[in-house]
Write a protein that holds these residues in place. Structure first.
Motif, short mmCIF file in Angstrom:
data_model
loop_
_atom_site.label_atom_id
_atom_site.label_comp_id
_atom_site.label_asym_id
_atom_site.label_seq_id
_atom_site.Cartn_x
_atom_site.Cartn_y
_atom_site.Cartn_z
N ASN A 317 0.81 -1.21 0.00
CA ASN A 317 0.00 0.00 0.00
C ASN A 317 0.85 1.27 0.00
OD1 ASN A 317 -3.03 -0.82 0.36
ND2 ASN A 317 -1.88 -2.18 1.74
N LEU A 318 2.06 1.18 -0.52
CA LEU A 318 2.89 2.37 -0.64
C LEU A 318 2.28 3.31 -1.68
CD1 LEU A 318 6.40 0.63 -0.63
CD2 LEU A 318 5.34 1.90 1.25
N PRO A 319 2.21 4.59 -1.39
CA PRO A 319 1.48 5.51 -2.27
C PRO A 319 2.25 5.87 -3.55
CG PRO A 319 2.45 6.70 -0.43
CD PRO A 319 2.70 5.25 -0.17
N GLY A 320 1.48 6.17 -4.59
CA GLY A 320 2.05 6.71 -5.82
C GLY A 320 2.79 5.69 -6.67
N LYS A 321 3.27 6.17 -7.82
CA LYS A 321 3.98 5.29 -8.76
C LYS A 321 5.28 4.78 -8.18
CE LYS A 321 2.08 7.23 -13.04
NZ LYS A 321 2.41 7.89 -14.33
N ILE A 322 5.99 5.62 -7.46
CA ILE A 322 7.26 5.19 -6.85
C ILE A 322 6.99 4.12 -5.79
CG2 ILE A 322 9.20 5.91 -5.42
CD1 ILE A 322 9.13 8.61 -6.83
N GLY A 323 5.94 4.32 -5.01
CA GLY A 323 5.57 3.32 -4.00
C GLY A 323 5.24 1.98 -4.64
N ARG A 324 4.50 2.02 -5.76
CA ARG A 324 4.14 0.78 -6.43
C ARG A 324 5.38 0.10 -7.01
NH1 ARG A 324 -0.50 3.92 -7.75
NH2 ARG A 324 0.25 4.50 -9.83
N LYS A 325 6.33 0.87 -7.49
CA LYS A 325 7.58 0.28 -8.00
C LYS A 325 8.34 -0.41 -6.86
CE LYS A 325 8.41 3.31 -11.98
NZ LYS A 325 9.32 4.33 -12.56
N CYS A 326 8.33 0.21 -5.69
CA CYS A 326 8.99 -0.41 -4.53
C CYS A 326 8.28 -1.71 -4.13
CB CYS A 326 8.99 0.56 -3.35
SG CYS A 326 10.08 1.99 -3.58
N SER A 327 6.95 -1.71 -4.23
CA SER A 327 6.18 -2.92 -3.91
C SER A 327 6.56 -4.05 -4.85
CB SER A 327 4.67 -2.63 -4.04
OG SER A 327 4.27 -1.63 -3.14
N VAL A 328 6.66 -3.74 -6.14
CA VAL A 328 7.02 -4.75 -7.13
C VAL A 328 8.43 -5.26 -6.89
CG1 VAL A 328 7.48 -5.14 -9.59
CG2 VAL A 328 5.42 -3.91 -8.88
N LEU A 329 9.35 -4.35 -6.55
CA LEU A 329 10.74 -4.76 -6.28
C LEU A 329 10.79 -5.72 -5.10
CD1 LEU A 329 13.78 -4.48 -6.80
CD2 LEU A 329 13.77 -2.49 -5.28
N ALA A 330 10.06 -5.40 -4.03
CA ALA A 330 10.04 -6.28 -2.85
C ALA A 330 9.48 -7.65 -3.21
CB ALA A 330 9.20 -5.64 -1.75
N TYR A 331 8.44 -7.68 -4.02
CA TYR A 331 7.85 -8.95 -4.45
C TYR A 331 8.85 -9.75 -5.30
CZ TYR A 331 4.96 -12.16 -7.19
OH TYR A 331 4.46 -13.27 -7.81
N ASN A 332 9.51 -9.09 -6.23
CA ASN A 332 10.45 -9.79 -7.12
C ASN A 332 11.61 -10.40 -6.36
OD1 ASN A 332 8.90 -9.15 -9.34
ND2 ASN A 332 10.12 -7.37 -9.93
N VAL A 333 12.09 -9.69 -5.33
CA VAL A 333 13.18 -10.22 -4.51
C VAL A 333 12.72 -11.48 -3.77
CG1 VAL A 333 14.62 -9.79 -2.49
CG2 VAL A 333 14.39 -8.03 -4.25
N THR A 334 11.51 -11.41 -3.18
CA THR A 334 10.96 -12.57 -2.47
C THR A 334 10.75 -13.73 -3.42
OG1 THR A 334 9.84 -11.05 -0.96
CG2 THR A 334 9.10 -13.33 -0.95
#
Length: 341
Positions: A317-334
């Motif tokens: 639930n990180l806000p904005g486009k940058i937040g969503r990019k961080c969410s995807v990065l965290a998922y990809n690492v996992t």
């Protein structure tokens, strides 16, 4: 009465279903293998009929109009005569030595008249092309080779949760829970495990790598592009799990059970969220927000816990486009660490 009923849902499975069934046949007369042909358009029905003819009293071919994976599991459970019930998908298989251990334990449990409500074992990601196979095991969290209750279970971390591949339920427990999976819906595996949990009182864990979970086909439901294309179904199952948790509230008498079920729901909610983010469409992002809002409306305290006190909830639930990019990065690492999808 059979010791173990094994449902094998099949839809256009002609290329791999026989390998699955062959891995189950060593169970002999102790098992019944229920091949549920879910309206296949290839040679699945013929193969199922042939296997039934070759192995009478062990293999049963059941044919139905297409009802999806959930509908096929429902049919298998409705026809099951075994004391215990297992689902093995038609592109997966089981390990022979672990299978022998499990059947040996179940025989002993019957002789001693001490049937666990849930038998757990490990599963292996048989990922196509992967040099190293990831084993999902529970030895850090469940006591092995002994009966135990939820009081003896350690809370599972977000990266470890109980999948359909891990479980063999006592058939009576599944029926008592009122389990009926939605038809023509993928990702019902999670609901299959989730809904009966409050009805489970005694557990047993065999630390053996029993289930072999094949990943690699492009049309497979856990393929990321396929998951995004079926996000409506992922959302549907997540909503059903939220509803199930609310309805099961009065059954919760154990803090560890409640904690593990909440953790499981948080994981599935996060998977739905990250797939919506990765899709990049406004429609899916609105659906994601609506899903979290529904949880907030239904159970505000649980919403606050998931949204603000867990890393998964915060990350999704990180806000904005940058937040969503961080969410995807965290998922990809996992994803890279644990090798799923």
């Amino acid at each position: 009465m059979k010791l173990l009923s094994i449902a094998v849902p099949c839809y256009n499975s002609q290329d791999y279903m026989e390998h699955c069934v062959n891995s189950l046949l060593p169970g002999g007369d102790d098992v019944e293998i229920l091949i549920v042909n879910d309206g296949s358009k290839d040679d699945t029905a013929d193969i199922a009929n042939r296997l039934e003819a070759e192995h009478p009293g062990i293999v049963r071919a059941i044919h139905q109009e297409n009802a999806g994976h959930g509908g096929a599991v429902n049919t298998g459970l409705a026809h099951a005569t075994g004391l215990f019930f297992k689902v093995v998908d038609s592109d997966d298989w089981v390990d022979l030595e672990a299978y022998k251990k499990i059947l040996s334990f179940l025989k002993t449990a019957v002789m001693e008249d001490r049937l666990p409500d849930l038998l757990l074992s490990n599963y292996v990601y048989e990922k196509q092309g992967a040099a190293r196979k990831k084993i999902m095991q529970y030895r850090k969290y469940f006591p092995a080779d002994t009966y135990f209750t939820w009081d003896d279970v350690k809370p599972l971390p977000p990266t470890i949760y109980i999948l359909m591949h891990s479980v063999i339920f006592r058939t009576a427990v599944l029926r008592r829970s009122g389990l009926e999976l939605p038809k023509k819906t993928f990702y019902v595996d999670n609901l299959f495990v989730f809904q009966p949990m409050p009805y489970v009182k005694t557990l047993y864990y065999i630390d053996a790598d029993f289930y072999r979970y094949f990943i690699g086909r492009e049309d497979q439901s856990v393929n990321e592009s396929v998951m995004i294309s079926r996000l409506d179904q992922q959302f549907r199952v997540t909503r059903l799990m939220i509803d199930c948790l609310e309805k099961s509230g009065p059954l919760f008498k154990n803090r560890t059970l409640c904690k593990n079920m909440c953790s499981y729901l948080n994981i599935i909610l996060s998977i739905s969220s990250i797939m919506a983010i990765k899709s990049g469409t406004e429609e899916h992002l609105r659906e994601k927000e609506a899903l979290w809002q529904e949880l907030k409306d239904m159970n505000p305290s649980l919403y606050r816990k998931f949204r603000y006190r867990t890393l998964l909830g915060i990350a999704m639930n990180l806000p904005g486009k940058i937040g969503r990019k961080c969410s995807v990065l965290a998922y990809n690492v996992t994803q890279k660490i644990y090798g799923f999808n």
